[in-house]
Write a protein that holds these residues in place. Structure first.
Motif, PDB file in Angstrom:
ATOM      1  N   ALA A 229      39.153  49.858 -18.132  1.00  0.00           N
ATOM      2  CA  ALA A 229      38.563  51.182 -18.844  1.00  0.00           C
ATOM      3  C   ALA A 229      38.596  52.682 -17.519  1.00  0.00           C
ATOM      4  N   ILE A 230      37.556  51.779 -16.608  1.00  0.00           N
ATOM      5  CA  ILE A 230      37.195  52.602 -15.441  1.00  0.00           C
ATOM      6  C   ILE A 230      38.633  53.773 -14.786  1.00  0.00           C
ATOM      7  N   ASP A 231      39.617  52.978 -14.541  1.00  0.00           N
ATOM      8  CA  ASP A 231      40.965  53.906 -14.129  1.00  0.00           C
ATOM      9  C   ASP A 231      41.518  54.359 -14.738  1.00  0.00           C
ATOM     10  N   THR A 232      41.170  54.313 -16.492  1.00  0.00           N
ATOM     11  CA  THR A 232      41.789  55.069 -17.023  1.00  0.00           C
ATOM     12  C   THR A 232      40.681  56.293 -17.539  1.00  0.00           C
ATOM     13  N   LEU A 233      39.499  55.731 -17.420  1.00  0.00           N
ATOM     14  CA  LEU A 233      38.843  57.585 -17.010  1.00  0.00           C
ATOM     15  C   LEU A 233      39.027  58.186 -16.177  1.00  0.00           C
ATOM     16  N   ASN A 234      39.111  57.436 -15.229  1.00  0.00           N
ATOM     17  CA  ASN A 234      39.248  58.681 -14.036  1.00  0.00           C
ATOM     18  C   ASN A 234      40.206  59.196 -13.774  1.00  0.00           C
ATOM     19  N   LYS A 235      41.183  58.457 -14.260  1.00  0.00           N
ATOM     20  CA  LYS A 235      42.811  59.370 -14.649  1.00  0.00           C
ATOM     21  C   LYS A 235      43.269  60.301 -15.370  1.00  0.00           C
ATOM     22  N   TRP A 236      42.392  60.314 -16.545  1.00  0.00           N
ATOM     23  CA  TRP A 236      42.100  61.538 -17.402  1.00  0.00           C
ATOM     24  C   TRP A 236      41.136  62.603 -16.557  1.00  0.00           C
ATOM     25  N   TRP A 237      40.269  62.219 -15.488  1.00  0.00           N
ATOM     26  CA  TRP A 237      39.697  63.197 -15.290  1.00  0.00           C
ATOM     27  C   TRP A 237      40.653  64.001 -14.518  1.00  0.00           C
ATOM     28  N   GLN A 238      41.207  62.913 -13.046  1.00  0.00           N
ATOM     29  CA  GLN A 238      42.168  63.673 -12.277  1.00  0.00           C
ATOM     30  C   GLN A 238      43.413  64.863 -13.109  1.00  0.00           C
ATOM     31  N   LYS A 239      43.633  64.029 -13.935  1.00  0.00           N
ATOM     32  CA  LYS A 239      44.601  64.938 -14.411  1.00  0.00           C
ATOM     33  C   LYS A 239      44.314  66.855 -15.576  1.00  0.00           C
ATOM     34  N   GLY A 240      42.807  66.288 -15.272  1.00  0.00           N
ATOM     35  CA  GLY A 240      42.640  68.067 -15.497  1.00  0.00           C
ATOM     36  C   GLY A 240      42.077  67.168 -17.245  1.00  0.00           C
ATOM     37  N   TYR A 241      42.464  66.932 -17.774  1.00  0.00           N
ATOM     38  CA  TYR A 241      41.683  66.453 -19.058  1.00  0.00           C
ATOM     39  C   TYR A 241      40.125  67.382 -19.261  1.00  0.00           C
ATOM     40  N   PHE A 242      39.422  67.346 -18.411  1.00  0.00           N
ATOM     41  CA  PHE A 242      38.050  67.516 -19.160  1.00  0.00           C
ATOM     42  C   PHE A 242      37.840  69.006 -18.428  1.00  0.00           C
ATOM     43  N   GLY A 243      38.747  69.675 -17.497  1.00  0.00           N
ATOM     44  CA  GLY A 243      38.825  71.321 -17.411  1.00  0.00           C
ATOM     45  C   GLY A 243      38.042  71.575 -16.203  1.00  0.00           C
ATOM     46  N   PRO A 244      37.657  72.628 -15.866  1.00  0.00           N
ATOM     47  CA  PRO A 244      37.904  72.822 -14.556  1.00  0.00           C
ATOM     48  C   PRO A 244      36.220  73.422 -13.597  1.00  0.00           C
TER      49      PRO A 244
END
Length: 438
Positions: A229-244
């Protein structure tokens, strides 16, 4: 319904007479400290709760004092000195257990019978408010996390609301390609917004059954489902899903981005319904909301159950019966209809039957969502929010620790090891909130 009538027939008259006698002997004023509210919101509380309660209960005078962001600190000091308000308003169940343990709160079990709360309030919330077998708190509102999205933007691009984690990621990647921020988000005004996303992945990817086991101490937080779960969330963050601009935007600014189409989706809570009418119509856009999709094997969308704040009565209250009567009014059909019409998302009290409630806020989507949530809770098909079910220090670490993972200063393993160690210590100290059986 007139909440001055506590029990039908002669027993109700006797209870009412006893209540009035107690109120006259102990003083009519009922004091209630509340958090922040702007002038318009204060007006909603005045017209939806204070004035109608006082009109229906002339022997009492319910007063409210807005304490803002200092409420928690001031409440703790006041309760320690025995000078707090009659109605104790907390930020959630996490705060209740320590207060109950310290003898600062009054057990509410007698009022459950007097006011018939067992028949009117969803059972799981009565369980959540217990400490050491006694009831000490009722939730002001219950909420869930899901996925808001710009329905108009979706129609323009031929996108559909996602139903799986794979579809969430495919949509987010498509939005990045169009230079659209996938997840409208920001924690500039509220750092604990971090835990909204952790809660989502713990339930949607690790699954509510595993979260339940961890909360009961039957599975460590370092177990593989939580790592995933945490690895997935971190992947989303690193890919820029949460914006700059996550750390410089407030949640309201992020919501506005979604309404304008700068962002496509917003993983957040049902409290954001209060902003739909403010931001979507001016942008000629329509809002959508779905339960956050779950990973394969977990089933349909999981609705993490959250309690944003609670009502209790101070053990030193000189007008406990009056305070209980005021709390009972807040849990009436009339108050529910009034407050949810004016202020949707903040006053979803856990009434077991909404069929007699009239809500007029121009948001049919809100009514549909609340009904879906109530049905899910009634069927035990719910997950767990971190701010409701984790003890204080564990929850505090979760909020700060996940940032360290996102910023590359910590690993998933290190984050979960510290989370687990903190949780085990608090569990040993008896600080874990009540966890209702599934």
């Amino acid at each position: 319904m007139n909440r001055r009538t506590f029990i039908a027939g002669s027993l109700g008259l006797l209870a009412s007479t006893a209540l009035v006698g107690h109120a006259l002997a102990a003083g009519k004023t009922i004091t209630w400290w509340y958090e922040s509210a702007d002038p318009k919101q204060q007006g909603y509380i005045k017209s939806g709760i204070i004035e109608p309660f006082n009109a229906a209960n002339p022997d009492f005078n319910l007063t409210i004092d807005y304490r803002g962001t200092e409420l928690d600190k001031q409440m703790r000091v006041a309760l320690l000195s025995g000078n707090g308000p009659d109605i104790v308003y907390t930020a959630g169940p996490t705060y209740v257990a320590p207060m109950a343990r310290a003898g600062q709160l009054l057990a509410l079990d007698d009022y459950v019978t007097r006011f018939g709360w067992t028949d009117r309030i969803l059972p799981v919330f009565l369980e959540m408010g217990k400490y050491d077998g006694k009831l000490y708190a009722l939730p002001k509102t219950y909420e869930t996390l899901g996925l808001f999205y710009n329905k108009t933007l979706f129609e323009k691009h031929g996108w559909k609301a996602p139903t799986t984690i794979a579809e969430v990621e495919a949509l987010a990647d498509a939005m990045l390609a169009e230079k659209i921020i996938p997840f409208a988000s920001g924690n500039a005004n509220w750092r604990p917004a971090n835990e909204h996303y952790v809660t989502i992945v713990l339930n949607a990817i690790a699954g509510p059954e595993n979260v339940y086991k961890a909360l009961k101490g039957e599975l460590p937080w370092t177990a593989e489902p939580f790592v995933k779960a945490i690895d997935t969330l971190n992947k989303w963050w690193q890919k820029g899903y949460f914006g700059p601009n996550y750390f410089s935007l407030s949640d309201e600014q992020a919501f506005a981005q979604m309404a304008t189409g700068q962002a496509g989706m917003m993983p957040t809570g049902t409290w954001q319904f209060q902003r739909v009418n403010t931001y979507f119509p001016p942008n000629n856009a329509e809002a959508g909301f779905v339960g956050f999709p779950s990973a394969e094997g977990i089933g349909g969308p999981v609705y993490p159950l959250g309690v944003g704040s609670t009502f209790s009565i101070a053990a030193t209250s000189k007008n406990a019966d009056g305070a209980a009567a005021a709390i009972d009014y807040i849990f009436s059909d009339k108050a529910y209809g009034s407050m949810n019409s004016a202020w949707p998302g903040e006053w979803n009290t856990p009434l077991s039957d909404l069929s007699k409630v009239t809500v007029d806020n121009g948001l049919p989507l809100y009514g549909e969502t609340m009904k879906t949530l109530a049905d899910a809770v009634g069927d035990n098909q719910y997950g767990y929010t971190s701010w409701t079910f984790l003890p204080p220090a564990t929850d505090s670490y979760l909020v700060s620790g996940i940032e360290e993972v996102w910023l590359g200063r910590s690993t998933t393993a290190q984050f979960l090891e510290q989370l687990n160690a903190t949780f085990l210590q608090e569990k040993a100290d008896g600080k874990v909130p009540a966890i209702p059986a599934r």
